[in-house]
Design an enzyme around this catalytic site. Structure first.
Site, PDB file in Angstrom:
ATOM      1  N   ARG A 174       7.154   1.430   1.726  1.00 37.47           N
ATOM      2  CA  ARG A 174       8.022   2.404   1.068  1.00 37.47           C
ATOM      3  C   ARG A 174       9.492   2.084   1.285  1.00 37.47           C
ATOM      4  O   ARG A 174      10.332   2.349   0.421  1.00 37.47           O
ATOM      5  CB  ARG A 174       7.677   3.815   1.559  1.00 37.47           C
ATOM      6  CG  ARG A 174       6.346   4.304   1.019  1.00 37.47           C
ATOM      7  CD  ARG A 174       6.079   5.754   1.363  1.00 37.47           C
ATOM      8  NE  ARG A 174       5.508   5.921   2.691  1.00 37.47           N
ATOM      9  CZ  ARG A 174       6.125   6.454   3.730  1.00 37.47           C
ATOM     10  NH1 ARG A 174       7.369   6.881   3.608  1.00 37.47           N
ATOM     11  NH2 ARG A 174       5.516   6.589   4.887  1.00 37.47           N
TER      12      ARG A 174
ATOM     13  N   PRO B   2       1.128   4.443   0.976  1.00 35.69           N
ATOM     14  CA  PRO B   2       1.525   5.279   2.114  1.00 35.69           C
ATOM     15  C   PRO B   2       2.194   4.539   3.268  1.00 35.69           C
ATOM     16  O   PRO B   2       2.711   5.170   4.195  1.00 35.69           O
ATOM     17  CB  PRO B   2       0.201   5.901   2.576  1.00 35.69           C
ATOM     18  CG  PRO B   2      -0.839   4.946   2.126  1.00 35.69           C
ATOM     19  CD  PRO B   2      -0.328   4.354   0.848  1.00 35.69           C
ATOM     20  N   SER B   3       2.215   3.225   3.237  1.00 37.79           N
ATOM     21  CA  SER B   3       2.788   2.452   4.336  1.00 37.79           C
ATOM     22  C   SER B   3       4.302   2.618   4.401  1.00 37.79           C
ATOM     23  O   SER B   3       5.012   2.306   3.433  1.00 37.79           O
ATOM     24  CB  SER B   3       2.450   0.967   4.145  1.00 37.79           C
ATOM     25  OG  SER B   3       3.331   0.147   4.887  1.00 37.79           O
ATOM     26  N   PRO B   4       4.862   3.075   5.536  1.00 32.63           N
ATOM     27  CA  PRO B   4       6.317   3.208   5.646  1.00 32.63           C
ATOM     28  C   PRO B   4       7.079   1.902   5.402  1.00 32.63           C
ATOM     29  O   PRO B   4       8.087   1.918   4.676  1.00 32.63           O
ATOM     30  CB  PRO B   4       6.522   3.726   7.077  1.00 32.63           C
ATOM     31  CG  PRO B   4       5.262   4.476   7.361  1.00 32.63           C
ATOM     32  CD  PRO B   4       4.175   3.665   6.703  1.00 32.63           C
TER      33      PRO B   4
ATOM     34  N   LEU C 119       0.873  -1.167   0.000  1.00 35.75           N
ATOM     35  CA  LEU C 119       0.000   0.000   0.000  1.00 35.75           C
ATOM     36  C   LEU C 119       0.913   1.220   0.000  1.00 35.75           C
ATOM     37  O   LEU C 119       1.789   1.335   0.865  1.00 35.75           O
ATOM     38  CB  LEU C 119      -0.915   0.003   1.230  1.00 35.75           C
ATOM     39  CG  LEU C 119      -2.065   1.015   1.204  1.00 35.75           C
ATOM     40  CD1 LEU C 119      -3.051   0.681   0.093  1.00 35.75           C
ATOM     41  CD2 LEU C 119      -2.787   1.051   2.552  1.00 35.75           C
TER      42      LEU C 119
END
Length: 217
Positions: free
Chosen positions: A13, A8-10, A6
């Site tokens: 990323r 926006p998930s750190p 997903l």
């Protein structure tokens, strides 16, 4: 390499930045956990724990971001700098990865998520945990420019930068932590995919935000 994630998930990323650093192209497949897409039977067959990020590399399935970072570094990093083979260096990198998971990123989740997603009042005690996490990271950066006491960035920095991006996005003032501020500005320049990471961190369309936190709230 299939990549279930997903934006926006750190942790997701972090995997994206590591993949870019080692030259691996990801076949990206969004799994919107806010819509419970992780419970789709097809995804559960791939990952019975139904968590993201998850990778599938020629039939090899792995989930949890930090093991994925290690896998990418050991399997694809030709420089050997992201996860050096020196036992003591690897041990420190591992410690920093656990620090990110259990302290740094955890502090963000426990303080900011209730405010942003659940419309709950800010918890001053949880904010103290955030400050304590930054104090620790600042200490880690006293001797060397990177988080694992190294002269070049490693997967520990990649994981921490993904979390740090969220703090910046949420408006946390980290300027009083001089070592952290210097490290973060340097990482912005040297870690591949950093800008894309920033763009993804701001893509909160998957969530119903109730409130944007303010500093110290």
């Amino acid at each position: 390499m299939d990549f279930y994630y997903l934006p926006p998930s750190p942790p997701c990323r972090a995997v994206e930045m590591a993949a870019k650093a080692v030259g691996v192209t990801l076949n990206k497949k969004i799994v919107n956990v806010a819509a419970k897409e992780q419970l789709n039977p097809d995804f559960v067959k791939i990952n019975p724990q139904h968590t993201i990020p998850t990778i599938v590399d020629n039939g090899f399935v792995l989930w949890e971001s930090r093991p994925i970072l290690i896998y990418l570094a050991e399997g694809y990093d030709k420089t050997g700098e992201l996860y050096p083979k020196v036992p003591k260096t690897k041990a420190i990198i591992n410690q920093r990865l656990y620090f990110d998971m259990g302290v740094f990123y955890k502090s963000f989740l426990e303080y900011y998520v209730p405010i942003m997603l659940r419309n709950q009042p800010a918890d001053p005690e949880k904010f103290k945990d955030v400050e304590a996490a930054f104090e620790l990271l600042d200490t880690f950066l006293t001797a060397k420019p990177y988080a694992a006491d190294t002269d070049t960035y490693t997967i520990a920095d990649i994981a921490l930068v993904a979390s740090m991006t969220n703090y910046e996005m949420a408006g946390f003032d980290y300027s009083k932590y001089a070592n952290v501020a210097k490290w973060y500005e340097n990482c912005k320049r040297v870690i591949p995919g950093y800008e894309e990471n920033v763009v993804s961190s701001k893509d909160l369309s998957y969530f119903q935000l109730t409130k944007q936190p303010t500093q110290g709230e």
